[in-house]
Scaffold this motif. Structure first.
Motif, PDB file in Angstrom:
ATOM      1  N   ARG A   1       0.841  -1.208   0.000  1.00 42.23           N
ATOM      2  CA  ARG A   1       0.000   0.000   0.000  1.00 42.23           C
ATOM      3  C   ARG A   1       0.870   1.249   0.000  1.00 42.23           C
ATOM      4  N   GLU A   2       1.897   1.249   0.863  1.00 41.22           N
ATOM      5  CA  GLU A   2       2.752   2.435   0.968  1.00 41.22           C
ATOM      6  C   GLU A   2       3.481   2.726  -0.340  1.00 41.22           C
ATOM      7  N   VAL A   3       4.002   1.694  -0.981  1.00 40.37           N
ATOM      8  CA  VAL A   3       4.682   1.898  -2.268  1.00 40.37           C
ATOM      9  C   VAL A   3       3.715   2.498  -3.288  1.00 40.37           C
TER      10      VAL A   3
ATOM     11  N   ILE B   1      11.295   6.757  -2.864  1.00 43.60           N
ATOM     12  CA  ILE B   1      10.580   5.741  -2.095  1.00 43.60           C
ATOM     13  C   ILE B   1      11.569   4.854  -1.344  1.00 43.60           C
ATOM     14  N   THR B   2      12.692   4.533  -1.981  1.00 43.65           N
ATOM     15  CA  THR B   2      13.701   3.701  -1.317  1.00 43.65           C
ATOM     16  C   THR B   2      14.195   4.350  -0.034  1.00 43.65           C
ATOM     17  N   ASP B   3      14.345   5.670  -0.040  1.00 48.75           N
ATOM     18  CA  ASP B   3      14.807   6.394   1.151  1.00 48.75           C
ATOM     19  C   ASP B   3      13.766   6.369   2.261  1.00 48.75           C
TER      20      ASP B   3
ATOM     21  N   THR C   1      14.113  -4.275  -4.121  1.00 47.65           N
ATOM     22  CA  THR C   1      13.028  -4.696  -3.224  1.00 47.65           C
ATOM     23  C   THR C   1      11.777  -3.856  -3.462  1.00 47.65           C
ATOM     24  N   ILE C   2      11.959  -2.559  -3.664  1.00 43.42           N
ATOM     25  CA  ILE C   2      10.810  -1.673  -3.931  1.00 43.42           C
ATOM     26  C   ILE C   2      10.114  -2.100  -5.218  1.00 43.42           C
TER      27      ILE C   2
ATOM     28  N   GLU D   1       4.241  -6.908  -6.923  1.00 43.43           N
ATOM     29  CA  GLU D   1       3.263  -7.716  -6.177  1.00 43.43           C
ATOM     30  C   GLU D   1       2.011  -6.893  -5.874  1.00 43.43           C
ATOM     31  N   ALA D   2       2.207  -5.636  -5.531  1.00 42.59           N
ATOM     32  CA  ALA D   2       1.076  -4.767  -5.198  1.00 42.59           C
ATOM     33  C   ALA D   2       0.146  -4.589  -6.394  1.00 42.59           C
TER      34      ALA D   2
END
Length: 154
Positions: A94-96, A122-124, A132-133, A139-140
């Motif tokens: 959700r956050e991504v 976003i990585t920061d 990973t992001i 997946e999201a």
């Protein structure tokens, strides 16, 4: 329409709103350059200039109406996208999605040469690697349900 295309709609609409906003600013500055206030529509300097200025003022008003219409569409679209993102069960996913499609954040931070500031990505914010992001994002996207009316638009 793919989930990614659906989520990108808000950004595309917002870009159109900003383009119209820039057109309005440009036309207003042209009026000011000619010595006419946008609000002061009564004074004219001859019929040709008066007609031109009247036409320009009408264009500004039309652009402003279109900008307001698009802003309302943008609000509706953002609420719809937010609802779709909120339905994703995993908090990281959700956050991504929120950071990417509602806040328009970059994947990875970058240094702004103009003002010397670092713009976080976003990585920061999430303290994950770029790889990973991307994985979380992929997946999201599988959990985003594109509303039927949107999928039929394409």
């Amino acid at each position: 329409m793919t989930a990614k295309e659906y989520l990108q709609n808000a950004y595309k609409i917002e870009r159109r709103v900003k383009i119209i906003e820039n057109k309005v600013k440009k036309l207003r500055s042209q009026l000011e350059y000619a010595g006419i206030s946008y609000e002061n529509t009564g004074a004219s300097h001859g019929s040709y200039n008066g007609d031109k200025m009247s036409s320009t003022i009408e264009r500004i008003a039309e652009y402003e109406r279109r900008q307001q219409e698009l802003a309302l569409i943008l609000i509706d679209k953002r609420l719809q996208i937010e609802k779709s993102i909120d339905a994703v069960a995993d908090a990281d996913q959700r956050e991504v999605l929120e950071r990417r499609y509602l806040f328009y954040q970059r994947w990875v931070g970058k240094f702004n040469k103009e003002n010397g500031e670092y713009i976080m990505g976003i990585t920061d914010y999430m303290n994950y690697s770029e790889r990973t992001i991307y994985k979380i994002h992929g997946e999201a996207l599988k959990h985003i349900i594109v509303p039927k009316e949107c999928s039929e638009m394409q």
